[in-house]
Write an enzyme that holds these catalytic residues in place. Structure first.
Site, PDB file in Angstrom:
ATOM      1  N   CYS A  82       0.799  -1.227   0.000  1.00  0.00           N
ATOM      2  CA  CYS A  82       0.000   0.000   0.000  1.00  0.00           C
ATOM      3  C   CYS A  82       0.832   1.277   0.000  1.00  0.00           C
ATOM      4  CB  CYS A  82      -0.950   0.007   1.188  1.00  0.00           C
ATOM      5  SG  CYS A  82      -2.075  -1.411   1.198  1.00  0.00           S
ATOM      6  N   GLY A 119      -3.676 -12.523  -1.718  1.00  0.00           N
ATOM      7  CA  GLY A 119      -2.419 -12.760  -2.395  1.00  0.00           C
ATOM      8  C   GLY A 119      -2.657 -13.379  -3.769  1.00  0.00           C
ATOM      9  N   CYS A 213     -13.768   0.862   7.250  1.00  0.00           N
ATOM     10  CA  CYS A 213     -12.785   0.157   6.432  1.00  0.00           C
ATOM     11  C   CYS A 213     -12.745   0.779   5.040  1.00  0.00           C
ATOM     12  CB  CYS A 213     -13.155  -1.321   6.300  1.00  0.00           C
ATOM     13  SG  CYS A 213     -13.465  -2.173   7.868  1.00  0.00           S
ATOM     14  N   CYS A 214     -11.545   0.980   4.504  1.00  0.00           N
ATOM     15  CA  CYS A 214     -11.449   1.582   3.174  1.00  0.00           C
ATOM     16  C   CYS A 214     -11.949   0.592   2.118  1.00  0.00           C
ATOM     17  CB  CYS A 214     -10.017   2.017   2.870  1.00  0.00           C
ATOM     18  SG  CYS A 214      -8.867   0.649   2.643  1.00  0.00           S
TER      19      CYS A 214
END
Length: 394
Positions: A82, A119, A213-214
């Site tokens: 990020c 992932g 939460c984004c």
């Protein structure tokens, strides 16, 4: 000798929900073109390109930057989770500061899919394995909850355990984020919400609710940096200077402290901020505006203290007193932050730069922080890397 590095131009496209964006290469080319236009220089004046993304194949950076030109310059592809966007900015700044280049572009983009982060490979060790093992030892793992929310929710739990704050204190950060985003035409979520709505939204991982939460987001942003000599030659106004910048990675405390706050990068943040303040000869009390990594409300709260915006243990008072918004001590995330503006991973750090550059230029429209002179950017990636950047109005 180190040279002054200036932000010559910035560009950003509106962030959108997954499935509603253009392809990554189109978004990237658009953001790069906007930054070049803002700087008033042609692409063939750029000598190096640093391109960031997390979910993409090799040389996706070339596929995006080729949309503005084919000049044969070095193009470097970056993935630092990020913090990828600010990692690209770090290298572009370093190239100009050292004299390797006179002008460089940092470009970031992300074309994301709905749902929690995952992932890409399951046939090899995960880069996050050590972090996940540490979390499991400290608080266990909940198979039904997104892993990122467990990391940062756990940090929030440890903060509550130590300081006894109310869970809805975290929710107030979401309310503030939406109020700021309502003034930002490039943000994903521009509707305001009440504290009651935030706390009543579906639980994700205690103490976090969905509105804390984004969201997964698609978008792109870019920054052109240059030397003083290049700016003079091309008639670029030298209004915003990168006064100091630091990148840190994990130390033993991440895994040995027994504290989820440190697992998610608190110590990386504190170390990077300290290095920046010392290099620039300023302190957190001198800042006017901050864009920090609010992927979850819990991370914004602990980052207030990691950056020194308020002493350890006082973040709740900082929030309740309104010191994190207009009229308070320092306006945090005037863009709406990751929570409301959105978080296209590779673009986030450069979107933060976009916002702070406009704040220091005095061109942030309804979001303008009056008299902004010093601006701090904080961009965090688990795995891990933290980049803190100080910008100064010249």
């Amino acid at each position: 000798m180190r040279r002054n590095v200036y932000v010559a131009g910035v560009g950003m496209i509106p962030f959108t929900k997954p499935g509603k964006s253009e392809a990554y290469n189109v978004m990237g080319a658009r953001a790069a073109a906007l930054a070049l236009q803002d700087a008033g220089v042609p692409y063939d004046a750029v000598q190096q390109a640093y391109v960031s993304y997390v979910y993409g194949d090799s040389t996706a950076g070339q596929a995006a930057i080729y949309g503005v030109g084919l000049t044969g310059i070095p193009v470097f592809n970056l993935n630092n989770n990020c913090s990828s966007g600010s990692s690209a900015l770090y290298l572009a700044r370093q190239a100009v500061e050292s004299g390797v280049a006179e002008c460089a572009i940092a470009l970031g983009f992300e074309q994301m899919v709905p749902g929690a982060l995952k992932g890409a490979y399951d046939d090899r060790p995960s880069p996050m394995a050590r972090f996940a093992e540490t979390m499991d030892q400290l608080q266990g793992t909940l198979p039904t909850a997104p892993r990122a929310a467990q990391f940062f929710g756990g940090a929030g739990r440890d903060y509550i355990k130590q300081y006894g704050i109310r869970p809805d204190t975290f929710g107030r950060i979401s309310v503030k984020a939406r109020q700021h985003a309502a003034r930002n035409p490039l943000a994903v979520f521009r509707d305001t919400v009440t504290l009651e709505e935030v706390m009543a939204s579906p639980a994700v991982f205690d103490p976090l609710t969905r509105l804390q939460c984004c969201p997964p987001t698609c978008g792109a942003a870019a920054t052109i940096v240059c030397s003083e000599e290049f700016a003079r030659k091309h008639g670029i106004a030298r209004k915003v200077r990168i006064a100091a910048q630091s990148m840190t990675t994990d130390t033993p405390s991440t895994f040995d402290s027994g504290d989820m706050r440190r697992v998610v990068g608190y110590d990386m943040t504190a170390a990077a901020a300290k290095q920046v303040y010392e290099a620039a000869g300023v302190g957190p009390e001198d800042l006017d505006v901050v864009e920090l990594h609010d992927c979850f409300t819990a991370n914004e709260l602990i980052t207030y203290e990691g950056l020194g915006l308020t002493p350890e243990g006082t973040a709740e008072k900082f929030i309740l007193d309104g010191d994190n918004t207009y009229g308070g001590k320092v306006v945090t995330n005037p863009s709406g932050g990751l929570l409301s503006k959105g978080h296209p991973l590779g673009a986030t750090g450069l979107a933060q730069c976009y916002e702070l550059t406009h704040q220091l230029r005095g061109t942030a429209d309804q979001r303008q922080v009056e008299g902004a002179r010093l601006a701090l950017q904080h961009n965090l990636g688990l795995g891990g890397a933290c980049v803190v950047t100080l910008y100064e109005r010249v």
